[in-house]
Scaffold this motif. Structure first.
Motif, PDB file in Angstrom:
ATOM      1  N   SER A  68      -8.094 -21.276  17.320  1.00  0.00           N
ATOM      2  CA  SER A  68      -8.011 -20.904  18.754  1.00  0.00           C
ATOM      3  C   SER A  68      -7.156 -20.162  19.248  1.00  0.00           C
ATOM      4  CB  SER A  68      -8.254 -22.206  19.633  1.00  0.00           C
ATOM      5  OG  SER A  68      -7.097 -23.091  19.464  1.00  0.00           O
ATOM      6  N   TYR A  69      -5.843 -20.120  18.582  1.00  0.00           N
ATOM      7  CA  TYR A  69      -4.869 -19.290  18.865  1.00  0.00           C
ATOM      8  C   TYR A  69      -4.972 -17.940  18.223  1.00  0.00           C
ATOM      9  CZ  TYR A  69      -2.428 -23.262  20.661  1.00  0.00           C
ATOM     10  OH  TYR A  69      -2.291 -24.530  21.526  1.00  0.00           O
ATOM     11  N   ARG A  70      -4.728 -16.663  19.240  1.00  0.00           N
ATOM     12  CA  ARG A  70      -4.538 -15.694  18.941  1.00  0.00           C
ATOM     13  C   ARG A  70      -3.220 -15.072  19.332  1.00  0.00           C
ATOM     14  NH1 ARG A  70     -10.365 -15.050  18.638  1.00  0.00           N
ATOM     15  NH2 ARG A  70     -10.935 -16.865  18.200  1.00  0.00           N
ATOM     16  N   LEU A  71      -2.825 -13.831  18.519  1.00  0.00           N
ATOM     17  CA  LEU A  71      -1.525 -13.036  18.538  1.00  0.00           C
ATOM     18  C   LEU A  71      -2.139 -11.779  18.540  1.00  0.00           C
ATOM     19  CD1 LEU A  71       1.598 -13.416  18.381  1.00  0.00           C
ATOM     20  CD2 LEU A  71       1.305 -12.980  16.066  1.00  0.00           C
ATOM     21  N   VAL A  72      -1.345 -10.943  19.200  1.00  0.00           N
ATOM     22  CA  VAL A  72      -1.373  -9.518  19.454  1.00  0.00           C
ATOM     23  C   VAL A  72      -0.122  -9.049  19.376  1.00  0.00           C
ATOM     24  CG1 VAL A  72      -2.339  -7.735  20.792  1.00  0.00           C
ATOM     25  CG2 VAL A  72      -3.494  -9.802  21.250  1.00  0.00           C
ATOM     26  N   ILE A  73       0.282  -7.942  18.511  1.00  0.00           N
ATOM     27  CA  ILE A  73       1.577  -7.008  18.515  1.00  0.00           C
ATOM     28  C   ILE A  73       1.001  -5.640  18.225  1.00  0.00           C
ATOM     29  CG2 ILE A  73       2.569  -8.982  17.154  1.00  0.00           C
ATOM     30  CD1 ILE A  73       2.285  -7.385  14.673  1.00  0.00           C
ATOM     31  N   ARG A  74       2.019  -4.648  18.583  1.00  0.00           N
ATOM     32  CA  ARG A  74       1.753  -3.344  18.497  1.00  0.00           C
ATOM     33  C   ARG A  74       1.777  -3.046  16.595  1.00  0.00           C
ATOM     34  NH1 ARG A  74       2.574   0.696  22.030  1.00  0.00           N
ATOM     35  NH2 ARG A  74       3.193   1.952  20.408  1.00  0.00           N
ATOM     36  N   ALA A  75       1.009  -2.214  16.473  1.00  0.00           N
ATOM     37  CA  ALA A  75       0.808  -2.013  14.947  1.00  0.00           C
ATOM     38  C   ALA A  75       2.028  -1.614  14.418  1.00  0.00           C
ATOM     39  CB  ALA A  75      -0.372  -1.156  14.624  1.00  0.00           C
ATOM     40  N   ASP A  76       2.994  -1.012  15.201  1.00  0.00           N
ATOM     41  CA  ASP A  76       4.038  -0.312  14.525  1.00  0.00           C
ATOM     42  C   ASP A  76       5.390  -1.038  14.742  1.00  0.00           C
ATOM     43  OD1 ASP A  76       4.392   0.200  17.181  1.00  0.00           O
ATOM     44  OD2 ASP A  76       4.909   2.118  17.218  1.00  0.00           O
ATOM     45  N   ALA A  77       4.980  -2.259  15.152  1.00  0.00           N
ATOM     46  CA  ALA A  77       6.163  -3.299  15.491  1.00  0.00           C
ATOM     47  C   ALA A  77       6.384  -4.329  14.247  1.00  0.00           C
ATOM     48  CB  ALA A  77       5.970  -3.780  16.672  1.00  0.00           C
ATOM     49  N   PRO A  78       7.640  -4.779  14.181  1.00  0.00           N
ATOM     50  CA  PRO A  78       7.706  -6.018  13.226  1.00  0.00           C
ATOM     51  C   PRO A  78       7.004  -7.115  13.750  1.00  0.00           C
ATOM     52  CG  PRO A  78       9.659  -5.516  14.309  1.00  0.00           C
ATOM     53  CD  PRO A  78       8.913  -4.602  14.805  1.00  0.00           C
ATOM     54  N   PHE A  79       6.467  -8.089  12.731  1.00  0.00           N
ATOM     55  CA  PHE A  79       6.044  -9.342  12.937  1.00  0.00           C
ATOM     56  C   PHE A  79       6.981 -10.497  13.623  1.00  0.00           C
ATOM     57  CE2 PHE A  79       3.259 -12.850  12.356  1.00  0.00           C
ATOM     58  CZ  PHE A  79       1.783 -12.466  12.436  1.00  0.00           C
ATOM     59  N   PRO A  80       6.593 -10.938  14.801  1.00  0.00           N
ATOM     60  CA  PRO A  80       7.608 -11.761  15.367  1.00  0.00           C
ATOM     61  C   PRO A  80       8.217 -12.748  14.529  1.00  0.00           C
ATOM     62  CG  PRO A  80       5.386 -11.847  16.470  1.00  0.00           C
ATOM     63  CD  PRO A  80       5.198 -11.115  15.290  1.00  0.00           C
ATOM     64  N   SER A  81       9.633 -12.876  14.769  1.00  0.00           N
ATOM     65  CA  SER A  81      10.398 -13.735  13.789  1.00  0.00           C
ATOM     66  C   SER A  81      10.207 -15.220  13.992  1.00  0.00           C
ATOM     67  CB  SER A  81      11.818 -13.169  14.133  1.00  0.00           C
ATOM     68  OG  SER A  81      12.434 -13.621  15.126  1.00  0.00           O
ATOM     69  N   ASP A  82       9.534 -15.768  15.124  1.00  0.00           N
ATOM     70  CA  ASP A  82       9.483 -17.164  15.334  1.00  0.00           C
ATOM     71  C   ASP A  82       8.157 -17.586  14.676  1.00  0.00           C
ATOM     72  OD1 ASP A  82      11.386 -16.776  16.883  1.00  0.00           O
ATOM     73  OD2 ASP A  82      10.277 -16.760  18.820  1.00  0.00           O
ATOM     74  N   THR A  83       7.554 -16.849  13.834  1.00  0.00           N
ATOM     75  CA  THR A  83       6.216 -17.405  13.029  1.00  0.00           C
ATOM     76  C   THR A  83       6.305 -16.464  11.961  1.00  0.00           C
ATOM     77  OG1 THR A  83       3.826 -17.669  13.341  1.00  0.00           O
ATOM     78  CG2 THR A  83       4.701 -15.625  14.115  1.00  0.00           C
ATOM     79  N   ASN A  84       5.426 -16.908  10.967  1.00  0.00           N
ATOM     80  CA  ASN A  84       5.489 -16.415   9.622  1.00  0.00           C
ATOM     81  C   ASN A  84       4.145 -15.512   9.545  1.00  0.00           C
ATOM     82  OD1 ASN A  84       4.892 -15.970   6.760  1.00  0.00           O
ATOM     83  ND2 ASN A  84       6.416 -17.427   6.361  1.00  0.00           N
ATOM     84  N   GLU A  85       3.968 -14.245   8.928  1.00  0.00           N
ATOM     85  CA  GLU A  85       2.810 -13.531   8.939  1.00  0.00           C
ATOM     86  C   GLU A  85       1.751 -14.322   8.249  1.00  0.00           C
ATOM     87  OE1 GLU A  85       1.425  -8.940   8.545  1.00  0.00           O
ATOM     88  OE2 GLU A  85       3.654  -9.525   7.915  1.00  0.00           O
ATOM     89  N   SER A  86       1.906 -14.941   7.209  1.00  0.00           N
ATOM     90  CA  SER A  86       1.041 -15.659   6.209  1.00  0.00           C
ATOM     91  C   SER A  86       0.406 -16.683   6.965  1.00  0.00           C
ATOM     92  CB  SER A  86       1.931 -16.402   4.972  1.00  0.00           C
ATOM     93  OG  SER A  86       2.817 -17.405   5.499  1.00  0.00           O
ATOM     94  N   GLU A  87       0.653 -17.264   8.245  1.00  0.00           N
ATOM     95  CA  GLU A  87       0.048 -18.044   9.113  1.00  0.00           C
ATOM     96  C   GLU A  87      -1.001 -17.312   9.950  1.00  0.00           C
ATOM     97  OE1 GLU A  87       3.079 -20.010  11.507  1.00  0.00           O
ATOM     98  OE2 GLU A  87       3.734 -20.904   9.528  1.00  0.00           O
ATOM     99  N   TRP A  88      -1.154 -16.108   9.937  1.00  0.00           N
ATOM    100  CA  TRP A  88      -2.042 -15.409  10.656  1.00  0.00           C
ATOM    101  C   TRP A  88      -2.892 -14.457   9.786  1.00  0.00           C
ATOM    102  CZ3 TRP A  88      -1.943 -16.693  15.849  1.00  0.00           C
ATOM    103  CH2 TRP A  88      -0.797 -17.426  16.267  1.00  0.00           C
ATOM    104  N   ARG A  89      -4.104 -14.382  10.230  1.00  0.00           N
ATOM    105  CA  ARG A  89      -5.063 -13.506   9.704  1.00  0.00           C
ATOM    106  C   ARG A  89      -5.475 -12.310  10.641  1.00  0.00           C
ATOM    107  NH1 ARG A  89     -10.579 -13.477  10.048  1.00  0.00           N
ATOM    108  NH2 ARG A  89     -10.471 -15.486  11.045  1.00  0.00           N
ATOM    109  N   LEU A  90      -5.219 -11.190  10.214  1.00  0.00           N
ATOM    110  CA  LEU A  90      -5.756  -9.888  11.091  1.00  0.00           C
ATOM    111  C   LEU A  90      -7.269  -9.938  11.195  1.00  0.00           C
ATOM    112  CD1 LEU A  90      -4.829  -7.083  12.469  1.00  0.00           C
ATOM    113  CD2 LEU A  90      -5.155  -6.128  10.061  1.00  0.00           C
ATOM    114  N   THR A  91      -7.299  -9.773  12.490  1.00  0.00           N
ATOM    115  CA  THR A  91      -9.115  -9.774  12.841  1.00  0.00           C
ATOM    116  C   THR A  91      -9.656  -8.228  13.092  1.00  0.00           C
ATOM    117  OG1 THR A  91      -8.423 -10.552  15.015  1.00  0.00           O
ATOM    118  CG2 THR A  91      -9.176 -12.146  13.227  1.00  0.00           C
ATOM    119  N   ARG A  92      -8.719  -7.642  13.878  1.00  0.00           N
ATOM    120  CA  ARG A  92      -8.978  -6.187  14.310  1.00  0.00           C
ATOM    121  C   ARG A  92      -7.828  -5.532  14.767  1.00  0.00           C
ATOM    122  NH1 ARG A  92     -12.794  -7.533  18.912  1.00  0.00           N
ATOM    123  NH2 ARG A  92     -13.481  -9.052  17.561  1.00  0.00           N
ATOM    124  N   SER A  93      -8.049  -4.144  14.913  1.00  0.00           N
ATOM    125  CA  SER A  93      -7.002  -3.233  15.635  1.00  0.00           C
ATOM    126  C   SER A  93      -7.727  -2.476  16.644  1.00  0.00           C
ATOM    127  CB  SER A  93      -6.484  -2.149  14.509  1.00  0.00           C
ATOM    128  OG  SER A  93      -5.701  -2.816  13.539  1.00  0.00           O
TER     129      SER A  93
END
Length: 71
Positions: A12-37
């Motif tokens: 139920s949690y969704r995260l949005v970032i700019r495509a050219d930005a680094p992943f937020p340091s407070d979480t791990n990218e492996s905990e998230w799955r890209l759904t769309r751009s």
């Protein structure tokens, strides 16, 4: 361009970032799955503003009306 992610264990949690930005340091990218751009013109203004201000926008799908704080 903005990337939308869903949390792997808590979908139920969704995260949005700019495509050219680094992943937020407070979480791990492996905990998230890209759904769309999406292009910026297809992203809500409040989401774009949060990404500019904080580096990301985090929100939850499926909230109930009872979860809105009473003032």
């Amino acid at each position: 361009m903005y990337q939308f992610f869903v949390h792997v264990r808590h979908p139920s949690y969704r995260l949005v970032i700019r495509a050219d930005a680094p992943f937020p340091s407070d979480t791990n990218e492996s905990e998230w799955r890209l759904t769309r751009s999406r292009h910026s013109d297809d992203v809500n203004a409040e989401v774009r503003e949060a990404v500019e201000r904080c580096g990301y926008s985090l929100f939850r799908i499926g909230l109930s009306l009872s979860e809105i704080p009473k003032s």
